[in-house]
Scaffold this motif. Structure first.
Motif, short mmCIF file in Angstrom:
data_model
loop_
_atom_site.label_atom_id
_atom_site.label_comp_id
_atom_site.label_asym_id
_atom_site.label_seq_id
_atom_site.Cartn_x
_atom_site.Cartn_y
_atom_site.Cartn_z
N LYS A 196 63.87 34.55 30.59
CA LYS A 196 63.94 35.42 29.41
C LYS A 196 64.17 34.64 28.12
N SER A 197 65.15 33.74 28.12
CA SER A 197 65.47 32.99 26.90
C SER A 197 64.30 32.11 26.47
N ASN A 198 63.62 31.50 27.44
CA ASN A 198 62.48 30.65 27.11
C ASN A 198 61.34 31.45 26.50
N GLU A 199 61.07 32.63 27.05
CA GLU A 199 60.01 33.48 26.51
C GLU A 199 60.34 33.98 25.12
N GLU A 200 61.60 34.36 24.90
CA GLU A 200 61.99 34.83 23.57
C GLU A 200 61.90 33.71 22.54
N SER A 201 62.30 32.50 22.93
CA SER A 201 62.23 31.37 22.01
C SER A 201 60.78 31.05 21.64
N LEU A 202 59.89 31.01 22.64
CA LEU A 202 58.48 30.73 22.36
C LEU A 202 57.85 31.84 21.52
N THR A 203 58.25 33.09 21.76
CA THR A 203 57.71 34.20 20.97
C THR A 203 58.11 34.07 19.51
N ASN A 204 59.37 33.74 19.24
CA ASN A 204 59.83 33.57 17.86
C ASN A 204 59.11 32.42 17.17
N LEU A 205 58.86 31.35 17.91
CA LEU A 205 58.15 30.20 17.32
C LEU A 205 56.68 30.52 17.09
N ALA A 206 56.07 31.27 18.02
CA ALA A 206 54.64 31.58 17.91
C ALA A 206 54.35 32.44 16.69
N ARG A 207 55.31 33.23 16.25
CA ARG A 207 55.09 34.10 15.09
C ARG A 207 54.88 33.30 13.81
N TRP A 208 55.38 32.08 13.77
CA TRP A 208 55.20 31.25 12.57
C TRP A 208 53.84 30.58 12.53
N GLU A 209 53.17 30.52 13.64
CA GLU A 209 51.96 29.69 13.72
C GLU A 209 50.75 30.39 13.12
N PRO A 210 49.86 29.62 12.50
CA PRO A 210 48.62 30.20 11.98
C PRO A 210 47.63 30.45 13.10
N ARG A 211 46.49 30.95 12.74
CA ARG A 211 45.45 31.21 13.74
C ARG A 211 45.00 29.89 14.36
N HIS A 212 44.88 29.88 15.68
CA HIS A 212 44.43 28.68 16.38
C HIS A 212 43.77 29.09 17.69
N GLY A 213 42.69 28.42 18.03
CA GLY A 213 41.97 28.73 19.25
C GLY A 213 41.51 30.18 19.27
N LYS A 214 41.81 30.86 20.36
CA LYS A 214 41.45 32.27 20.49
C LYS A 214 42.54 33.20 19.99
N PHE A 215 43.63 32.64 19.52
CA PHE A 215 44.75 33.46 19.03
C PHE A 215 44.55 33.75 17.56
N ARG A 216 44.33 35.02 17.28
CA ARG A 216 44.04 35.43 15.92
C ARG A 216 45.32 35.54 15.09
N TYR A 217 45.12 35.77 13.79
CA TYR A 217 46.26 36.02 12.91
C TYR A 217 46.91 37.35 13.31
N ARG A 218 48.24 37.38 13.33
CA ARG A 218 49.01 38.56 13.75
C ARG A 218 48.69 38.93 15.20
N HIS A 219 48.62 37.92 16.04
CA HIS A 219 48.44 38.14 17.48
C HIS A 219 49.67 38.89 18.01
N PRO A 220 49.49 39.85 18.92
CA PRO A 220 50.62 40.66 19.41
C PRO A 220 51.54 39.88 20.35
N TRP A 221 52.30 38.93 19.79
CA TRP A 221 53.18 38.10 20.62
C TRP A 221 54.28 38.93 21.26
N GLN A 222 54.70 40.01 20.61
CA GLN A 222 55.78 40.83 21.15
C GLN A 222 55.41 41.43 22.50
#
Length: 441
Positions: free
Chosen positions: A233-259
């Protein structure tokens, strides 16, 4: 001692080679920024404030791009805001004269430091802006309590902000353009691996429980990988919070539903807890194997439940890895639910009063109930992944593929109830199959 350290370093590098690359990237960024310290025009313009660029690289550079962007933006925004407020507080306090100046400064520091510290207790603020709030308190106190004159404070604040921007710029350039590590990609692969671990355990559970042998034996160590999901759980929450800062990359669009990944991860843990109980059936000697009176029917239905559940999860993991809609996973889960219903009917038909071992009855009923709960949980995972595919705009890969005659016949049989037979296009496992006209229904 040296041998142990060298062995540990080798193991760390072997576990994840990106750690070595990250260390080299940090060294490269510090080297590039330190060159400005020896660039005479720049040093003469900023003086000792040039060192803030190096300090910025050290405290901002994180393992992932999201972590680096988050820390960099937090530091810049906090420095700008705290510098402006600190300069304003210093100016207002100077209007109070020699007596009122320390009282007003103390009041400003008390109020802003107290509010900023209390704000850090909010979960969302702590997750995304905790570092920025710390920098805000530090910068505001340094600027407002400085003994410099107003013109000196403005020059000092400007030089430090500019050197911090220089440090952030080189940090981001190296982090993004030199072997970038994306937290969003790590989160995506982590969720896929967890679903795959669930599938591996279910595939091997029936074989291990009934003592069967297969051509491809399943490694018991691989079956136990689901246990890593229990504490993820803690690892997933940490990666989710970090992923929200990232710009569009690869197949992950802007405002990707990380939640949505957190929802899938939560359901994965619920399923893993049930598998932990199932794993107890493999390790304990408290219960004996069911008698021959019910062994055959129990084995047949349980094996079908485990097989279909495992196939559905594997299809789900494959679709999520390729970022396409999971088309066939639902059908496997439906087949597993049918097998569960058949098992429940068998339980109702059996005359338990003829069985002498009461513990055997409890064992069989509890196993059937647990398998049913597991299927329900897996169905929620499938629905959650389908929701992610819809929110993220996953697109099916439409390619023509040749299918074995028996598979094509099965596809036609499955589609007869809801699809017309003439000129029908069926999407299966990321392939589009066109059924020729004239196929009899």
């Amino acid at each position: 001692m040296a041998v142990e350290v060298a062995t540990l370093m080798k193991k760390l590098a072997k576990d994840d080679s990106r750690r070595v690359v990250h260390a080299l990237k940090v060294g490269l960024a510090i080297t590039l920024v330190s060159l400005f310290y020896y660039f005479k025009p720049l040093y003469d313009g900023f003086g000792t404030s040039t060192m803030w660029a190096i300090v910025t690289v050290i405290v901002v550079f994180e393992f992932s791009v999201g972590g680096t962007l988050g820390r960099g933006l937090n530091r810049v925004m906090a420095t700008f805001l705290a510098g402006a407020l600190g300069f304003g507080a210093h100016y207002l306090a100077s209007l109070g004269g020699e007596i009122g100046r320390p009282i007003m400064l103390g009041l400003f520091v008390f109020v802003l430091a107290g509010i900023s510290t209390f704000t850090r207790f909010f979960p969302k603020m702590k997750a995304r802006y905790d570092y920025g709030l710390l920098i805000f308190i530090l910068t505001f106190c340094m600027v407002s309590l400085s003994g410099y004159r107003d013109d000196e404070i403005a020059k000092l604040a400007f030089s430090r902000i500019l050197t911090i921007l220089i440090g952030c710029f080189f940090t981001l350039v190296v982090s993004i353009f030199v072997k970038p590590v994306w937290a969003g990609t790590d989160l995506h692969h982590l969720v896929v691996a967890h679903i795959q671990s669930l599938a591996i355990f279910l595939q091997g559970f029936g074989v291990e429980y009934f003592g069967l042998s297969q051509e491809e034996e399943i490694c018991k160590a691989d079956m136990q990988k689901y246990k890593t999901i229990l504490n993820s759980k803690s690892n997933e929450e940490s990666l989710t919070n970090l992923a929200r800062w990232e710009p569009r990359h690869g197949k992950f669009r802007y405002r990707h539903p990380w939640q949505q990944y957190l929802e899938i991860g939560s359901l994965n843990r619920e399923c893993a807890y049930r598998l932990e109980v199932l794993n107890g059936y493999l390790k304990t000697n408290q219960f004996q194997m069911p008698s021959q009176q019910i062994h055959g029917e129990l084995q047949e239905e349980c094996m079908k439940i485990c097989s279909e559940s495992s196939s559905g999860l594997r299809e789900l993991a494959l679709a999520l890895r390729k970022m396409v809609p999971p088309v066939t996973a639902k059908s496997h889960i439906e087949k597993a639910k049918i097998a569960v219903e058949n098992l429940k009917k068998h339980l109702e038909e059996w005359r338990f009063e003829e069985l002498n071992n009461a513990m055997e009855i409890v064992h069989v009923v509890s196993l059937a109930s647990l398998l049913f709960d597991t299927i329900c949980c897996i169905e929620k995972i499938v629905d959650s992944v389908q929701k992610l595919a819809s929110m993220a705009g996953f697109k099916a890969v439409e390619v023509q593929s040749s299918v074995a005659p028996q598979q094509q016949k099965d596809l036609q049989d499955q589609s007869n109830s809801s699809q017309p037979c003439s000129g029908t296009t069926i999407l299966l496992a990321h392939h589009v199959i066109t059924v020729d006209e004239g196929v009899p229904c």
